[in-house]
Enzyme design. Structure first.
Site, mmCIF file in Angstrom:
data_model
loop_
_atom_site.group_PDB
_atom_site.id
_atom_site.type_symbol
_atom_site.label_atom_id
_atom_site.label_comp_id
_atom_site.label_asym_id
_atom_site.label_seq_id
_atom_site.Cartn_x
_atom_site.Cartn_y
_atom_site.Cartn_z
ATOM 1 N N ASP A 31 -2.556 -1.290 20.411
ATOM 2 C CA ASP A 31 -1.877 -0.659 19.288
ATOM 3 C C ASP A 31 -2.668 0.585 18.919
ATOM 4 O O ASP A 31 -3.906 0.546 18.889
ATOM 5 C CB ASP A 31 -1.779 -1.620 18.099
ATOM 6 C CG ASP A 31 -0.642 -1.233 17.175
ATOM 7 O OD1 ASP A 31 0.488 -1.080 17.655
ATOM 8 O OD2 ASP A 31 -0.885 -1.078 15.957
ATOM 9 N N GLY A 38 4.086 12.197 20.711
ATOM 10 C CA GLY A 38 3.601 11.898 19.360
ATOM 11 C C GLY A 38 3.003 13.112 18.670
ATOM 12 O O GLY A 38 3.595 14.209 18.653
HETATM 13 P P1 IMP Z 1 1.439 3.073 20.149
HETATM 14 O O1 IMP Z 1 0.896 1.905 19.387
HETATM 15 O O2 IMP Z 1 0.573 3.491 21.291
HETATM 16 O O3 IMP Z 1 2.880 2.889 20.540
HETATM 17 O O4 IMP Z 1 1.394 4.325 19.162
HETATM 18 C C1 IMP Z 1 2.063 4.340 17.898
HETATM 19 C C2 IMP Z 1 2.268 5.783 17.456
HETATM 20 O O5 IMP Z 1 1.002 6.449 17.301
HETATM 21 C C3 IMP Z 1 3.039 6.641 18.443
HETATM 22 O O6 IMP Z 1 4.432 6.530 18.230
HETATM 23 C C4 IMP Z 1 2.530 8.036 18.126
HETATM 24 O O7 IMP Z 1 3.200 8.548 16.995
HETATM 25 C C5 IMP Z 1 1.081 7.785 17.754
HETATM 26 N N1 IMP Z 1 0.200 7.932 18.941
HETATM 27 C C6 IMP Z 1 -0.472 6.943 19.583
HETATM 28 N N2 IMP Z 1 -1.161 7.432 20.628
HETATM 29 C C7 IMP Z 1 -0.924 8.760 20.643
HETATM 30 C C8 IMP Z 1 -1.350 9.804 21.511
HETATM 31 O O8 IMP Z 1 -2.086 9.631 22.499
HETATM 32 N N3 IMP Z 1 -0.899 11.042 21.203
HETATM 33 C C9 IMP Z 1 -0.089 11.289 20.152
HETATM 34 N N4 IMP Z 1 0.358 10.353 19.329
HETATM 35 C C10 IMP Z 1 -0.054 9.084 19.569
#
Ligand code: IMP
Length: 194
Positions: free
Chosen positions: A70, A153
């Site tokens: 996460d 992101g």
């Molecule tokens: P997840 O838990 O990896 O799915 O990340 C949740 C949210 O955090 C994503 O939808 C992005 O908005 C942000 N995020 C996580 N990792 C990154 C990254 O490497 N670059 C940019 N945004 C990120």
């Protein structure tokens, strides 16, 4: 050579799977999330809590060791927001453009440097409840005009401290992987498994 540890991932995102496989090498064989597994409601208020919810769901469904990650962005001037809400910050569900637009609005008038970090927590969980928790961060600053088309992101707004002034959106996948929070969490996991 030792047998690889076979692990089922809580994600089917091929970008994330490729990034993690590149770091794990021969030590871990990472299988994608099973199609039949229902979507997990991520309603914990910490990264580790949400990663654990996903890891437990996969371990119970498959009977195998499960790996869940996460991630999110923590901005110091916003007391750590968007944090666990990173994917929903702009009001939608993983609407990256809306998330970035809200971040720029919230930081309007906040003087540079607007320090921040990406954070990843990985939970590796065995069906009997044993687990290893790994962490990775990438420190940087938030700018207010997007730059770069790569990544996803908040990448076009994030300038990593370990870089040369470009945003993550201006880094190739290989360059980003070399310093990303996710790759650091994977390395931290490998260190702990050693
Ligand atoms: P997840 O838990 O990896 O799915 O990340 C949740 C949210 O955090 C994503 O939808 C992005 O908005 C942000 N995020 C996580 N990792 C990154 C990254 O490497 N670059 C940019 N945004 C990120």
């Amino acid at each position: 050579m030792a047998e690889p540890l076979v692990v089922v991932a809580a994600t089917a995102n091929t970008h994330k799977l490729d990034e993690m496989r590149a770091i794990f090498g021969d030590a871990v064989e990472l299988l994608p999330r099973p199609d039949a597994l229902a979507e997990v409601v991520e309603d914990a208020d910490t990264f580790v809590g949400n990663a654990r919810l996903k890891a437990i769901a996969v371990a119970e469904h498959t009977g195998h060791v499960a790996l869940a990650d996460d991630s999110g962005l923590e901005v110091d001037a916003l007391d750590g927001e968007p944090g666990v809400q990173s994917a929903y910050y702009g009001g939608g569900d993983h609407d990256d453009a809306a998330n970035r637009a809200r971040l720029v609005r919230e930081l309007a008038g906040v003087a540079a440097p607007r320090t921040a970090r990406f954070r990843t927590v990985i939970v590796l969980r065995w069906p009997d409840g044993r687990e290893v928790v790994a962490n990775g961060t990438c420190e940087g600053q938030i700018i207010d005009v997007e730059r770069g088309e790569q990544g996803f992101g908040y990448d076009p707004l994030f300038v990593p401290d370990d870089g040369d002034g470009r945003t993550f959106g201006e880094h190739s996948p290989q360059e980003k992987n070399a310093m990303s929070h996710r790759s650091r969490a994977c390395r931290n996991l490998l260190e702990q498994l050693d």
